[in-house]
Structures are given as C-alpha cells and as structure tokens.
Write an enzyme that holds these catalytic residues in place. Structure first.
Site, short mmCIF file in Angstrom:
data_model
loop_
_atom_site.label_atom_id
_atom_site.label_comp_id
_atom_site.label_asym_id
_atom_site.label_seq_id
_atom_site.Cartn_x
_atom_site.Cartn_y
_atom_site.Cartn_z
N HIS A 54 -41.91 -69.59 6.97
CA HIS A 54 -40.51 -69.12 7.14
C HIS A 54 -39.70 -69.47 5.99
O HIS A 54 -38.93 -68.93 5.21
CB HIS A 54 -39.76 -69.44 8.33
CG HIS A 54 -39.86 -68.20 9.31
ND1 HIS A 54 -39.45 -66.98 9.03
CD2 HIS A 54 -40.44 -68.08 10.70
CE1 HIS A 54 -39.52 -66.04 10.24
NE2 HIS A 54 -40.12 -66.89 11.06
N HIS A 104 7.70 -70.96 35.28
CA HIS A 104 6.46 -70.55 35.92
C HIS A 104 6.82 -70.55 37.43
O HIS A 104 6.63 -69.55 38.18
CB HIS A 104 5.27 -71.65 35.85
CG HIS A 104 4.47 -71.30 34.54
ND1 HIS A 104 5.17 -71.15 33.32
CD2 HIS A 104 3.08 -70.76 34.29
CE1 HIS A 104 4.05 -70.90 32.31
NE2 HIS A 104 2.86 -70.56 32.91
N ASP A 142 -41.89 -63.30 18.68
CA ASP A 142 -41.19 -62.74 17.55
C ASP A 142 -41.01 -61.01 17.19
O ASP A 142 -39.92 -60.46 16.81
CB ASP A 142 -41.79 -63.30 16.21
CG ASP A 142 -41.00 -64.18 15.75
OD1 ASP A 142 -39.93 -64.78 16.35
OD2 ASP A 142 -41.38 -65.04 14.69
N GLU A 174 -36.20 -74.44 18.92
CA GLU A 174 -36.17 -73.16 19.35
C GLU A 174 -37.11 -72.27 19.60
O GLU A 174 -36.92 -71.60 20.78
CB GLU A 174 -35.90 -72.63 17.64
CG GLU A 174 -35.85 -71.09 17.37
CD GLU A 174 -35.85 -70.50 16.39
OE1 GLU A 174 -35.31 -69.49 15.70
OE2 GLU A 174 -36.28 -71.35 15.11
N GLN A 210 -44.47 -70.81 11.56
CA GLN A 210 -43.00 -71.13 11.53
C GLN A 210 -42.71 -71.62 10.10
O GLN A 210 -41.89 -71.47 9.50
CB GLN A 210 -42.66 -71.92 12.54
CG GLN A 210 -42.64 -71.15 13.99
CD GLN A 210 -41.76 -69.73 13.68
OE1 GLN A 210 -40.60 -69.81 13.63
NE2 GLN A 210 -42.69 -68.77 13.85
#
Length: 431
Positions: free
Chosen positions: A257, A415, A356, A322, A254
C-alpha cells in the site's frame, strides 16, 4: 524482515501530521478556496494536476458516466456489483431506530435518529485508484438514508480532465449522481465551505494524501469528518500450525500500500517466524509494487517472538491494529480475549483482502492504535441523534426541587428560577 522479541519492538508509532510547510500549504489552500470559491479550485487544479478547466467542467456529466461503462472490464462490473450487494447487506444490519419511552407519570423520553442531509466522499486518484473505497464510503451513507451524496476525485494529471472509468462506474453502481473532478486540499475545502459550483456538505469521508488529511483536520468543526487516517497496518497472530506462505502473502498485501505501512507477525514459534521472513523475501522478488513493499517491510515490518499465544494476545491488544488475522489451531477460542482491533480475520481462508473488497464489512478502519477507542466506518457515522424530552406537570412538581438544588449548587440561579416560576404557578413548593 526483522525477527525480535516483542518487548524490543516499538509498539506505537508517532502520528505524523505533516511538516510545518505542508501544514502551512494546506491551510493556505483551504483559506483560498473559502475566500475565492471556484477560482481557487481551478487555479490549484492547474497548479497541482496540470489540468486547465473552466468552472462548467468541474461537474462530471451523465454522458461521461455512461461512456465509462464501455471502458471497464465486464468481470470487474460483475465483481463490483456483487461486492456492493454484500456491503449493503452487512450495513443494513447496523441500522438503528428512533425510540420513545412513556413513564406512568406522563413523562416521555426518547431519541430521534435522522440521517445527515448531505455528505461528501473523497476518492483518491494519485498513485492508484480505489473503486472499492467508493462503495465503502457511499453504501453506509445510503443505508443511513442520506439523501445527497457527492463525490470528488482528482482529474487525471498531465493536462487531461478525465477520471478513472472504474471509479466512475463504481460510483454510478453505488448510486452517486453528483460528482466533481477536483482533488487535494482544495476539494476538501470546497466540500466544507462550498463554492459557486459545489454546495457545502455536513460531513466528509474518504482517504487521501497528507494534504487531504491536513485539510480535513483544518475544516473539522465547520463540518464533521470520518478520521485522519494513518498508514495501513496488519498484524498476524499465528501459532506453529500456520502456513508461512499465507502469512507472507498477507503481510505483503498491506506492505504494498505505502512505504509507511506496517506488517507484523506475532508468534511463539521461532521456526515459523524464520520461515515467514524467508517467504517474504521470496514473494517480494515477483511483486509488482516491490519497491514500496520493501520500504514498508524494512522500516515498519517485523516478526515479534512471544513466549505464548496468551502473551501474543497482550501484544496485539497493545498494538490495537487496523487489521488483525488470527491463524491459530482454534481462532474462535481466542476471539473473546481480543479487545483492540479494527477488523478481525479468523482462520486461514479469511485473508485480509476478503474484507478489503468483498465480504461486506467496511474497509475504512481506524489506524495507528486508535482501534482502542474508535470503529470502522458504519451507518451510525452518517446519522445524527436528537434527545427527546416531554416532561409532564406531575413529573415537574415531583422533581422540581431536586432540579433547583442541582442548579443552585452550580451557581446558575437563572436555571433554578426557570423551574421555580413553574412550581409557584402550578402549585408546587418553589422553595
């Protein structure tokens, strides 16, 4: 890699929505495309991508898609096809049906599920190309029944208007037939408002850079969006039995990234924490994207020490990551206690890249703690729901007075009278 007590670590990061200058730039681009259409798209493509085109070149041709197949590795083609099957199989299980419920008094209530008509998918083409993201955006929309799916992706920079062939092949394999070579905030504006060449959509999905994120935020309301995604995150919850090399590799998967990605180990074992920190350094030395991963690890990476796995679970639920990997002696035993995580990977062989790329669940997952209240992209994201109400005369006569009472309590006499006129005509009290 920092090693600290969990209570010393900032459990939340401020969501970054760009500088004032970036916001102003994104808004200007969106406004220009809304006002000028293709002319603005072409101007910004030349300005930001160095690609000079005419409007007729915005659309990717069938010949280009077919030619892309000769440029991709056969192993990639095999892998992407099998991944697509897995992703489709998983998302098919998410489908929901319309329903109707008929009561004894003749009232019928229900919910009608319909797919969106037209969806736009943004695929990045900057630092790296992500064919897997094509599948993760397109396939749930297809499973939902969306009839029109359009993809936008930036042209290659430096004067070439080509698109990464792997992205084109992934899109073709997923069933996309309408593709455009345009990126950035201008692509988002084109999808939201339409231009002479690109018809507007109902929803925009897919990740991008800060200008893409800001543009998505700007057009939300005119169209729906999936989310404003933040940097990628992984948290590993591990006990003393876990393999330090596995953990380090997963943290770096990760960290590579983005410089702002977050990679965190939560463990009651100081010995494991030290071993993982050392292993991260060892593996960084040979990682191709070491500079990016190093910046991520130094700024947002940490080993968080806790007194017990139970305390570790509490930290995890605060972080609401995440991606969460659970590498303990009995990970299934802990599953019921994990409340906040976008995707949960159990056991030493469920490395985050399995999700992934290949397993089937969606890899577009809530970031920055938003897993507390939101979910990965799924079939429901491409559906809309209509409530169905068929009230019988019998039901209205029985409940009209209660409806009028509630309406008049809120000061909405119109109404109440809409009910009263029916009760008077049909023999109800109307009082």
């Amino acid at each position: 890699m920092r090693i600290m007590r969990a209570e010393q670590f900032g459990l939340k990061r401020e969501v970054e929505y760009g500088t004032p200058e970036q916001n102003a730039s994104a808004l200007k681009i969106v406004g220009d495309v809304k006002a000028e259409g293709d002319a603005a798209l072409l101007r910004y493509s030349e300005q930001f991508d160095g690609v000079k085109m005419v409007a007729e070149e915005l659309s990717v041709t069938r010949e280009e898609i077919e030619a892309a197949y000769s440029d991709v590795d056969e192993r990639f083609l095999t892998a992407i096809r099998e991944a697509a099957v897995n992703i489709r199989t998983f998302h098919e299980k998410q489908k929901r049906n319309s329903w109707m419920d008929l009561s004894s008094d003749g009232t019928m209530l229900g919910q009608i599920m319909r797919p969106l008509k037209r969806v736009g998918v943004y695929v990045p083409g900057g630092k790296a190309a992500y064919p897997s993201s094509v599948l993760m955006n397109v396939i749930p929309a297809q499973v939902a029944g969306v009839p029109e799916i359009v993809m936008v992706t930036p042209p290659a920079t430096g004067g070439k208007a080509g698109i990464d062939p792997y992205i084109l092949v992934a899109a073709a394999e997923a069933g996309v037939r309408e593709m455009y070579r345009v990126g950035g905030a201008q692509a988002i504006a084109a999808l939201a408002y339409g231009t002479e060449s690109i018809a507007p959509v109902d929803k925009i999905t897919g990740p991008g850079n800060i200008y893409v994120a800001l543009a998505k935020r700007a057009v939300f309301g005119a169209v729906d969006i999936d989310s404003i995604a933040g940097p990628s995150e992984i948290v590993v919850l591990a006990d003393e039995n876990a393999d330090a090399a596995y953990i380090a590799a997963d943290l770096l998967s990760q960290a590579e990234h983005d410089e702002m990605a977050s990679a965190v180990l939560v463990t009651p074992s100081e010995a494991l924490g030290e071993a993982v920190a050392a292993e991260v350094e060892r593996q960084l030395a040979t990682l191709p994207r070491a500079e990016i991963a190093r910046a991520s690890i130094d700024s947002y990476g940490a080993v968080l020490l806790v007194d017990s796995i139970d305390e570790g679970i509490a930290v995890v639920n605060q972080l609401a990551p995440e991606h969460l990997e659970v590498l303990t002696a009995d990970p299934m035993k802990l599953l019921g206690h994990i409340e906040n995580a976008g995707a949960i990977f159990l056991g030493p062989y469920s490395s985050e890249p399995v999700g992934d790329y290949f397993a089937g669940p969606n890899h577009i997952i809530p970031t920055n703690g938003t897993a507390r209240f939101s979910s990965p992209v799924n079939v429901d994201d491409f559906m809309k729901k209509s409530s169905l109400i068929y009230y019988s005369k019998e039901a209205l006569l029985a409940n009209g007075d209660k409806i009028m009472t509630l309406a008049r309590h809120e000061g909405l006499e119109g109404h109440a009278r809409a009910i009263e006129i029916r009760l008077e005509k049909e023999g109800g009290s109307g009082a």
